[in-house]
Structure formats: structure tokens, C-alpha cells
Design an enzyme around this catalytic site. Sequence first.
Site, PDB file in Angstrom:
ATOM      1  N   GLN A  39      -4.550  -5.137   6.882  1.00 26.56           N
ATOM      2  CA  GLN A  39      -5.580  -6.042   6.336  1.00 26.56           C
ATOM      3  C   GLN A  39      -5.521  -7.420   6.979  1.00 26.56           C
ATOM      4  OE1 GLN A  39      -7.933  -5.072   4.304  1.00 26.56           O
ATOM      5  NE2 GLN A  39      -7.124  -3.082   3.657  1.00 26.56           N
ATOM      6  N   CYS A  71      -4.891   2.483  -3.517  1.00 26.38           N
ATOM      7  CA  CYS A  71      -3.648   3.024  -2.932  1.00 26.38           C
ATOM      8  C   CYS A  71      -2.493   2.040  -3.121  1.00 26.38           C
ATOM      9  CB  CYS A  71      -3.815   3.363  -1.462  1.00 26.38           C
ATOM     10  SG  CYS A  71      -5.117   4.559  -1.157  1.00 26.38           S
ATOM     11  N   HIS A 102       0.872  -1.184   0.000  1.00 27.85           N
ATOM     12  CA  HIS A 102       0.000   0.000   0.000  1.00 27.85           C
ATOM     13  C   HIS A 102       0.907   1.230   0.000  1.00 27.85           C
ATOM     14  CE1 HIS A 102      -2.684   2.972   1.936  1.00 27.85           C
ATOM     15  NE2 HIS A 102      -3.700   2.219   1.555  1.00 27.85           N
TER      16      HIS A 102
END
Length: 426
Positions: free
Chosen positions: A221, A382, A141
Site C-alpha cells: 500500500q 484481510c 495484512h
Amino acid sequence: MRDDPKERAALGRAANAIAPADGIARRRADFPILARTVNDRPLVYLDNGATSQKPQCVIDAEAHYYAHLNANVHRGVHRLSQEATDAYEAARDIARDFINAAQREEIVFVRGTTEAINLVANSFGARFRAGDEILITGMEHHSNIVPWQLACERSGAVLKVVPVDDSGELDAAAFESLLSPRTRIVGLTHVSNALGTINPVRELIALAHARGVPVLLDGAQAVPHLAIDVQALDCDFYAFSGHKLYGPTGTGVLYGRRALLEAMPPWQGGGDMIRQVSFARTTYNDLPYRFEAGTPNIAGAIALGEAMRYVRDLGLDAIAAHESALLRDATERARAFPGLRLIGTAREKAAILSFVLQDVHAHDVGSILDHEGVAVRTGHHCAMPLMERFGVAATVRASFALYNTHEDVAALFAALDKVREVFGDA
Ligand code: C6P
């Protein structure tokens, strides 16, 4: 695949039969927002990778703080300040337990994953020198790319990137060969937000440690889907956000191995992070307060503690089993869907389904899905370098949480049928 309600119900029943953990989804009732409609349709919320919804107990914890405890922490001798401090510090103990950190001093409250990584890149990164290397991967990310690029600009260090293969897995051999005597840190995502790949972090950390290189894991995540044990992982830093874990926005945790944190300079100056201030010299507070300058998000941290308690009580193994069943269901339907290309087919995946639909722009797909009440994320997530790696500008991403059901999966594909009706076999 046409949506057939009977088939949908049968599929749901079959999946329930093989997934007793589906009882988890009955906790939907804990999440008031899931009762609302969007475009006169029941909300099907599949944008959990961006942020998850909040159970009533988390909403109540935040409201309770403001209604009954509100005061600044670590500062007052008065009763409210003491009670607010106790509640804030109790949340730190819950966080320590949640990721099995050895000591509460290793838990720093931050605004989220982004701030956690910036903290490490600035503070640990203060030791980087020209020619040093920072190793990240091609599936990071932007939060685990840009802070390191800024550290490179400040120090003259060089960014190295581990390639990603066509399935969305890291090339472990390349990882090993990119570790050099100049590598100062590895920044690695535990779970990819755009692909769902669960990286073999334990093995990769062992490779890095064999060369004396510390590892920061981006757990944004991972924490909602996997039980995390930072001691078993043997990672040096672990960063995550509260808002993806059913907690409030503007909250998060940086875990840091105590010996590393002790040796790191503060990165922000202000109240609470000091021991003694004079114009000639300032000395700093103990861990973890040295890294928590200014008034923190007290209500948020307390509510994050409640979110962790909620998840812990449900059990991450049960949550993971339920979400795996949803992912299997969604992946099977996706493979059968005409013109759909999955982006991210790693062997180990969290419940994230990223795809493109032939020539239909991801934003058009997202708009039609929204019209049907289905919330997904569309765009580059992103992770622009990763999109480039797969030759796409954007994907559609459905990301699942504990309250999603097989009916939600069916609703997603029914809405995708609508996209085909609008665009034909584009
Ligand atoms: N990803 C997504 O839709 P913050 O914004 O600090 O809470 O989290 C940043 C972040 C860092 N790492 C990973 C792997 C992430 O997925 C995220 C946030 C969201 O995928 C919003 S961009």
C-alpha cells in the site's frame, strides 16, 4: 452532512486552490475504465487499495508484447526470444530505479506481495530454529501473518506481535522491547491497508538493525503513494504488487539486499533457476534468476515496467500531495458526518479512509454506495486481527488514487447520505 452541489463545487474549487497538484487528476483521461458507468451513474472508483485501474499505456504495453514480441525469455537464440528478454530485463532496470535498489540482481519478479513474503518466509526462514522469534505487528495484512505462522509451524519459531494503539499507530516502545536476542526477522507493513497508517519505518528499521535483526517491509500500500528508496530506508527486503501500482495483476517485486539473497536457498525448483542439473546434483543460477523458477509473467513484468515509468514521470511527490488533499477533504467530511466512526486516525496517513456507520452493516453501506456508482471495499480487508483490535467485524474503506477528484469525495458522501435516508439514524 447533506449533499449540496453548490457547496460541493465550492469545496472542490477551494481545495483545488490550495492543492496545485490537483492537476494530477486530469490524468483521468489516461484511464479508459473511468469513462464507464455503473447503475447508470458515472463510476466513482474508490477501491484502489484492492487494486488500481490501468492507464492506456500499461494496457498497450501488454498488448504490444503479445502482438510483436511474444517468446520465452532467457532461452532462445532466435530474435523474438532476444527481444522479449531485452524488454523483460529492461523492466527489471526500471524497477531497480523506481525503488532505488543498488543493483538489478536485487530485483526479483514475483506474482505479487503475497508471493514475495512467502518467498522470504520459506527461503530466509529455512534457517529458523525452535525458540527463534519472528516479530510482526498488529496491523499486518494476512499476507504478512500467515507465511510467518507457516514458518513457525515448520521450525518451532514463535510469532510475536507489536500492539497497535487506539489511533492506529504502532507502540514504538513495545516494538523495541519485543526485539530480543532470539528475533530473526521483523515483518512490518509500510502503510496499513485497513487504517492508512504510514509507519515510521526508518526509525523502526534502525531499532531492529541496532540488534542485528533484518527487516522485511510490506510495501503493497506504500508504492502507489510514496516515493520509495530502499537504500535510504535501509530495509533488507521490500515486497510490493504491480496491480496496486497501476500495473497488471499477477506481477510484483521482491527487493532483497544482495548479501541476504546470496545466502538464501531457492524456494521453488524448475527451469531458469538452475545452472547445471544432473540426477546426482543440481547447482543454481545467479541472482535474481535463482528465485524466478519457470516461465515468468513476461508480459506482466513489461507492463509493470511501463506503469512504473508512468508513475515516475508524473512524480510521486505530486501524486502524494494530490492524494493528501483528497484525504483531508474526506476526513473533514467524515468527522462532520453523523454516526460515522473513523477507524484509523494516525498522524501520518496515506489516502485511505476506513470507517463504520453506527449500526449499519458495512456490506449494506457498500451495496447502497454501489447502487450510487461508488465502489468501495467493505469487510475485514484481510486484516482480521486488526478488526478484532478495534472491536469491529468489518469497515467501509474508501481508498484513493491519483485519478480521484474532490468530486469523487463529494459523491462518496452524497451516497452516504442515501445510506442515512434508508437506515435513518440507525
Ligand atoms: N490488499 C486490499 O484490499 P497481493 O494480493 O499479493 O497483491 O497483496 C497482498 C497484500 C499484502 N499487504 C498489504 C498491506 C495489502 O494491502 C495487500 C493486498 C488488498 O487491501 C487486497 S486483500
